[in-house]
Design an enzyme around this catalytic site. Structure first.
Site, PDB file in Angstrom:
ATOM      1  N   GLY A 138      -9.982  -2.365  -4.605  1.00  0.00           N
ATOM      2  CA  GLY A 138     -10.678  -3.042  -5.694  1.00  0.00           C
ATOM      3  C   GLY A 138      -9.796  -3.197  -6.905  1.00  0.00           C
ATOM      4  O   GLY A 138     -10.283  -3.345  -8.025  1.00  0.00           O
ATOM      5  N   GLY A 139      -8.489  -3.171  -6.662  1.00  0.00           N
ATOM      6  CA  GLY A 139      -7.552  -3.246  -7.776  1.00  0.00           C
ATOM      7  C   GLY A 139      -7.700  -2.026  -8.650  1.00  0.00           C
ATOM      8  O   GLY A 139      -7.873  -0.899  -8.186  1.00  0.00           O
ATOM      9  N   SER A 156      -4.714  -1.763  -0.743  1.00  0.00           N
ATOM     10  CA  SER A 156      -4.793  -2.726  -1.840  1.00  0.00           C
ATOM     11  C   SER A 156      -4.593  -2.003  -3.167  1.00  0.00           C
ATOM     12  O   SER A 156      -3.557  -1.384  -3.382  1.00  0.00           O
ATOM     13  CB  SER A 156      -6.122  -3.489  -1.771  1.00  0.00           C
ATOM     14  OG  SER A 156      -6.109  -4.599  -2.633  1.00  0.00           O
TER      15      SER A 156
END
Length: 553
Positions: free
Chosen positions: A133-134, A219
């Site tokens: 989710g960054g 991510s």
């Protein structure tokens, strides 16, 4: 539709991750059929449940308050409790849009979840996961990263934290706030290190080995793992790491972070000398303001000038402040502090199809080669023709859409992953292992006949071994990204076994999978993970030579 750039990457991811990471029934309160389990922690006794052979403890506080006068500062100490505290429901996630089946987001979000085969002092390897989710959304309660199957099938302990995100986790106030706010630009990362310390002090009671901890993440979680790998405060609490589709080579320079703080104050009409007024702004208002500022990508490009940095790379993420994060995680070299810690790093072959799905980009699937070159001219200018020619030569049977996906995917996640592997090898310490995830989903991108392939984020459910037939023998349901083919179960087993063996021994291995050699600059072996795994030497050699020639690697 223009090619997605690194500035856009997390903006799109922040919107899309919620769609693939919602919570499910595993995080609801216990049913009558579940057995109650109690254990001690350093702060008091907690009650979890035993479900299908796994002990689940959810919403365990690992630090104290981060609201009020603790906003932008280190969390308050965790206060011990008396009696038995229920650990049956996940804690609130960090401030963000509401998440399905989770408590309302809260500034006070420092909770973690533990999955373990048993609370029996067996000293199992611990897999400490940082969610994606960054740096702006996500939680440790996402369905695809449920740790039950890893714990049950591979005899490991899985831990996942919630931690501060976005503006509340990464607003740089060191120069305005002085020593009281030292490290403010990395509070989200310091929360994670506090979670690691909690593991060190408590995980033996959950059947885990505090001296055998692997940090990993996908991510934004990969970028967080990159930072932890370079942080002195985290160093005592883990032994190995895995960076998945989120190569955090560079983070935000403090000069850029200071510019972002100035942008925020201007947006709120607060003079720098009055910055403490930020402490009184409601969190919901700060979230609204955060949405007006750019997002931070997983890693910064090295050669952008400072003006471009300020314009394109404002927003909130880890700050290279010289203390908490002493330098960029992997620039100019791999961090000396983790020289002797083995590392996994890699990416998915078709990362871009996730973003095509999320952005409803159907136009790329209609490209011909002339259109491909025109589409690449926006990000690459005069080099576009050279890029198309090199990719057509290296992939003579690929269509124009195939090449667009290949170019977009390797520039998003591949180049940084290779950069990290090369720098780790040059360090001459512990080994590094490079991988590509390649299982191909047959599901089509809506509005096209183009298959998803191996999109960004599809690896999560595979490496957590959550692509398995139902335990009750019923018909398997279609996987969100992974499709319907039964081969996905074998690919998931391989992926999970490679990662849990690495957690246990520092060397990835699995039954029915070839021996995975450590990366070297001579043979450059890459493990391609699929239902049939294979080691490929010097993979993407022509493509990587191209990117070196245009200064991207």
């Amino acid at each position: 539709m223009t090619p997605i750039g690194r500035r856009d990457f997390l903006a799109q991811l922040a919107l899309a991750t919620a769609a693939v990471s919602v919570s499910h029934a595993a995080f609801s309160t216990a049913s009558r059929a579940d057995e109650s389990i109690e254990t001690e922690t350093a702060y008091g006794r907690i009650r979890g449940i035993r479900k299908d052979g796994v002990n689940l403890f959810k919403g365990i506080p690992y630090a104290g308050r981060t609201s009020g006068d603790r906003r932008f500062r280190r969390a308050a100490p965790l206060e011990p409790w008396t009696g038995v505290r229920d650990a049956l429901q996940v804690g609130p996630p960090a401030i963000q849009a509401p998440r399905r089946n989770e408590p309302a987001p809260s500034e006070d979000c420092l909770f973690l979840n533990v999955w373990t085969p048993a609370n029996d002092n067996r000293k199992r390897p611990v897999m400490f996961y940082s969610h994606g989710g960054g740096f702006v959304i996500g939680s440790g309660a996402s369905a695809s990263q449920d740790g039950s199957n890893l714990a049950r099938n591979f005899d490991v302990v899985v831990v996942e934290t919630n931690h501060r995100l976005g503006l509340l986790g990464f607003l740089y106030l060191d120069e305005l706030g002085g020593s009281e706010y030292a490290g403010s630009g990395n509070m989200g990362m310091l929360d994670i290190t506090t979670g690691l310390k909690w593991v060190h002090d408590n995980i033996a009671r959950f059947g885990g080995d505090p001296d055998n901890v692997m940090i990993w993440g996908e991510s934004g979680g990969g970028a967080k793992t990159s930072c932890l790998y370079a942080m002195p405060e985290a160093a005592p609490y883990f032994n190995k790491a895995s960076i998945e589709s989120g190569p955090g080579v560079r983070m935000t320079p403090k000069e850029v972070a200071a510019e972002t703080t100035a942008m925020l104050l201007k947006e709120l009409n607060i003079a720098p000398k009055d910055w403490r007024k930020l402490l009184d702004v409601p969190a919901a208002d700060l979230l609204t303001i955060q949405g007006k500022l750019p997002f931070v990508p997983p890693f910064q490009e090295k050669n952008r000038n400072q003006g471009m940095m300020r314009r394109n790379y404002g927003g909130f993420g880890p700050v290279v402040d010289g203390v908490v994060l002493p330098h960029h995680p992997f620039d100019p070299t791999a961090p000396a502090i983790s020289r002797n810690k083995p590392l996994l790093v890699g990416w998915n072959e078709d990362e871009y199809t996730f973003f095509a799905w999320e952005r409803k980009d159907t136009e790329f699937a209609k490209l011909d080669f002339e259109g491909l070159q025109k589409k690449l001219e926006l990000p690459y200018g005069a080099d576009a023709g050279k890029i198309v020619a090199a990719y057509r030569k290296a992939n003579p049977n690929a269509s124009a859409p195939d090449l667009y996906v290949a170019v977009s995917s390797i520039t998003m996640m591949g180049l940084g992953s290779v950069d990290i592997a090369e720098k780790k090898v040059k360090q001459g310490g512990a080994p590094v292992y490079l991988y590509n995830f390649g299982y191909k989903s047959e599901k089509k991108i809506p509005g096209t006949d183009y298959a998803m392939g191996t999109p960004h984020a599809m690896d999560i459910s595979f490496k957590f071994n959550n692509e398995i037939p139902p335990r009750d023998g019923s018909e398997p349901k279609e996987s969100f990204f992974g499709g319907n083919r039964p081969e996905r179960f074998t690919a998931s087993r391989h992926f999970a076994e490679l990662w849990t063996t690495f957690a246990r021994t520092g060397k990835p291995a699995a039954k029915e999978v070839p021996t995975w050699p450590a990366y070297t600059l001579k043979t450059r072996p890459t493990m391609r993970i699929d239902a049939q795994c294979e080691v490929i030497n010097n993979r993407f050699s022509e493509e990587l030579a191209l990117w070196r020639s245009v200064g991207k690697l």
